[in-house]
Design a protein around this motif. Structure first.
Motif, PDB file in Angstrom:
ATOM      1  N   ALA A   5     -13.848  58.077  77.714  1.00 35.05           N
ATOM      2  CA  ALA A   5     -14.380  59.433  77.906  1.00 35.05           C
ATOM      3  C   ALA A   5     -15.702  59.421  78.654  1.00 35.05           C
ATOM      4  N   ALA A   6     -16.522  58.395  78.402  1.00 33.64           N
ATOM      5  CA  ALA A   6     -17.841  58.348  79.036  1.00 33.64           C
ATOM      6  C   ALA A   6     -17.775  57.810  80.454  1.00 33.64           C
ATOM      7  N   ASN A  49     -21.781  68.325  74.195  1.00 33.70           N
ATOM      8  CA  ASN A  49     -22.935  68.493  75.096  1.00 33.70           C
ATOM      9  C   ASN A  49     -23.076  67.353  76.112  1.00 33.70           C
ATOM     10  N   GLY A  50     -21.980  66.990  76.737  1.00 34.77           N
ATOM     11  CA  GLY A  50     -22.032  65.979  77.807  1.00 34.77           C
ATOM     12  C   GLY A  50     -22.010  64.543  77.338  1.00 34.77           C
ATOM     13  N   GLN A  51     -21.719  64.312  76.062  1.00 34.94           N
ATOM     14  CA  GLN A  51     -21.646  62.944  75.552  1.00 34.94           C
ATOM     15  C   GLN A  51     -20.515  62.800  74.540  1.00 34.94           C
ATOM     16  N   PRO A  52     -19.702  61.730  74.658  1.00 33.14           N
ATOM     17  CA  PRO A  52     -18.698  61.517  73.626  1.00 33.14           C
ATOM     18  C   PRO A  52     -19.403  61.220  72.304  1.00 33.14           C
ATOM     19  N   GLU A  88     -15.882  69.697  74.234  1.00 35.46           N
ATOM     20  CA  GLU A  88     -14.712  69.520  75.099  1.00 35.46           C
ATOM     21  C   GLU A  88     -13.866  68.378  74.557  1.00 35.46           C
ATOM     22  N   PRO A  89     -12.588  68.335  74.918  1.00 35.62           N
ATOM     23  CA  PRO A  89     -11.796  67.153  74.538  1.00 35.62           C
ATOM     24  C   PRO A  89     -12.166  65.985  75.454  1.00 35.62           C
ATOM     25  N   PHE A  90     -11.840  64.755  75.067  1.00 32.31           N
ATOM     26  CA  PHE A  90     -12.019  63.615  75.974  1.00 32.31           C
ATOM     27  C   PHE A  90     -11.163  63.870  77.207  1.00 32.31           C
ATOM     28  N   ARG A  91     -11.764  63.738  78.383  1.00 29.10           N
ATOM     29  CA  ARG A  91     -11.033  64.033  79.618  1.00 29.10           C
ATOM     30  C   ARG A  91     -10.574  62.761  80.316  1.00 29.10           C
ATOM     31  N   TYR A 127     -16.175  65.625  72.900  1.00 31.33           N
ATOM     32  CA  TYR A 127     -17.198  65.407  73.922  1.00 31.33           C
ATOM     33  C   TYR A 127     -18.213  66.523  73.733  1.00 31.33           C
ATOM     34  N   THR A 154     -21.630  72.754  73.463  1.00 29.30           N
ATOM     35  CA  THR A 154     -20.365  72.785  74.197  1.00 29.30           C
ATOM     36  C   THR A 154     -19.493  71.631  73.730  1.00 29.30           C
ATOM     37  N   GLU A 178     -22.459  54.705  75.120  1.00 26.73           N
ATOM     38  CA  GLU A 178     -21.797  55.675  74.243  1.00 26.73           C
ATOM     39  C   GLU A 178     -20.966  55.053  73.132  1.00 26.73           C
TER      40      GLU A 178
END
Lengths: 248, 243
Positions: free
Chosen positions: A167-168, A71-74, A100-103, A69, A98, A223
């Motif tokens: 994720a999205a 910058n705020g996009q998968p 992140e993993p898929f949340r 993920y 940034t 996405e």
């Protein structure tokens, strides 16, 4: 180019993770995003630090392994692009990226940026198949297939099950994934036979696993790296209602 | 006394709806619960059109004669009395399932993203629960001012016939605070409806490359018509009506 990275680090599924910051100099704009990650890991290894764990396999946008993920996009800022197809030239020099993993509760973090997406496999086991005799291939023209449906089914088969839709989605809904799979099979005569049971079983499994419901926000469509549209979700709803109301 | 009985009946009805819904609602699939919520919402949308049409009769300038006739019909026709219960059930189903869906969805992502999601989404769809709660608060306010005053549970303005909806409306709408809250709530209702109509088509599986763009425009128009239509009335009484 020089970039700053803010990456989620988590030892294992039980550990509490946190963001760590890194700076990376001399990044080539021609580099693929995952090459940049390799570059970072090489640097970390040389410094005697633990490299960042991330998932990857084919690196050509067809296996569905790369997640991230960004910058705020998968799959980052490019439309219809998987993380592995993303190039560093799509980022600015000096930018903070940034990662992140898929949340989702259904996709628990295994380590750093790797999440467990076996929930998708469980949905497929529930109905994402056709029952056919094995043996030599049957005569291709014995079952007529409408060209329009064949094309549509092929579009749906483009889904690589990467989980970007989950994720999205603000609800972590797997509707787009299930919709692509259900539509792909349902449009073809071989899949039509088990359509009623398939859609009921796959939706039941999706709910049981704890995915959220669809709010028709359409972030999934925006996405999806393979361009699956929300028309597939409408088709899934139609198939489900048909299975529940008409077919019984 | 009749007020107490009516409230008792109301509470009993809510209890019965929950008793019927209770177990089954948790067993419903995510799609089924959305379909039921959507159909209930569609029904409420139809009711809103009727409500707006009747309210706009206040502006006819015939000293409320047509409005009075409409109100008389709505309060005395036995079919409408039954419809009131159906309507109330519609509200309960729509709100309960809406809240349950929101609760389920809220807990699916225990750790939120650090970066605000940048995906392109339909804007109003993200705030359905929020706009919904504002509308619910407004409904309670609405009930307090009409239904509860009629029951005698809340004291109406002095010397007012609580069955005279036109005078009550005039009194309430000439109050700038009440009118402002009223208008703001209807703007939020407009946002809610903007997403609602197109969303119910999608949930029922009615998506077509030729018709969906038209449905989206229709949905936005419906939201605007309801918000503007209902807001005209307090604006008229505030600025253009002389008692």
């Amino acid at each position: 180019m020089n970039i700053k990275l803010k990456i989620w680090r988590q030892k294992n599924s039980q550990a509490k993770g946190k963001f760590e910051k890194y700076t990376l100099d001399n990044v080539s704009p021609e580099m693929a995003f995952l090459e940049m990650m390799d570059f970072l890991n090489q640097k970390l290894i040389e410094e005697g630090k633990e490299p960042v764990a991330f998932e990857h396999d084919c690196r050509e946008g067809i296996c569905g392994c790369c997640s991230l993920y960004i910058n705020g996009q998968p799959h980052g800022p490019r439309e219809r692009t998987t993380t592995c197809e993303l190039r560093m030239r799509f980022f600015k020099d000096g930018e903070t990226i940034t990662i992140e993993p898929f949340r989702s509760r259904v996709f628990p973090v295994i380590k750093d940026l790797i999440v467990d997406r076996s929930a998708f496999d469980k949905i497929l086991i529930a109905g994402g198949f056709i029952s056919a005799d094995t043996g030599s291939a049957p005569e291709a023209n014995s079952i007529p297939v409408c060209k329009h449906h064949s094309d549509k089914a092929f579009d749906m088969a483009a889904c690589i099950g990467c989980g970007a839709c989950v994720a999205a989605c603000k609800n972590s809904s797997a509707m787009l994934f299930v919709a692509a799979k259900v539509t792909q099979f349902t449009l073809l005569p071989q899949g039509r036979v088990e359509a009623v049971e398939r859609v009921k079983n796959m939706i039941a499994k999706m709910d049981e696993l704890g995915f959220g419901s669809c709010s028709n926000t359409y972030a999934c469509e925006a996405e999806c790296p393979k361009g699956i549209t929300v028309a597939a979700i409408a088709k899934l709803n139609r198939e489900f209602l048909h299975a529940k109301i008409v077919a019984e | 006394m009749s007020g107490t009985i009516q409230v008792y009946l109301l509470v009993r009805q809510i209890y019965l709806i929950f008793k019927v819904m209770g177990k089954s609602v948790f067993k419903l699939s995510t799609i089924s619960s959305k379909v039921i919520m959507g159909i209930a919402g569609l029904f409420l949308m139809l009711f809103l059109c009727v409500h707006l049409a009747i309210n706009l009769l206040m502006l006819l300038g015939d000293e409320g004669q047509m409005f009075g006739k409409a109100v008389y019909f709505m309060t005395h026709n036995p079919a409408i009395k039954i419809f009131e219960y159906v309507l109330f059930t519609g509200f309960i189903i729509h709100i309960t399932i809406g809240v349950l869906i929101w609760l389920r969805n809220y807990f699916v992502r225990p750790i939120k993203y650090a970066v605000t999601p940048r995906s392109k989404t339909s804007c109003f769809s993200r705030y359905m629960i929020h706009t919904g709660i504002i509308i619910l608060i407004f409904l309670i306010l609405h009930f307090t001012h009409f239904f509860f005053v009629k029951l005698g549970w809340v004291t109406g303005p002095e010397g007012i016939d609580t069955h005279d909806f036109l005078s009550m409306s005039k009194l309430l709408f000439t109050n700038p605070v009440y009118s402002s809250i009223y208008i703001v709530c209807f703007i939020f209702l407009g946002f809610h409806l903007n997403h609602a109509l197109q969303s119910v088509f999608q949930t029922l599986g009615l998506n077509h490359p030729r018709y969906t763009p038209f449905i989206k425009v229709l949905s936005a128009l419906y939201g605007i018509i309801i918000a503007v239509g209902f807001s005209i009335i307090p604006i008229y009484f505030l600025f253009f009506h002389t008692v």
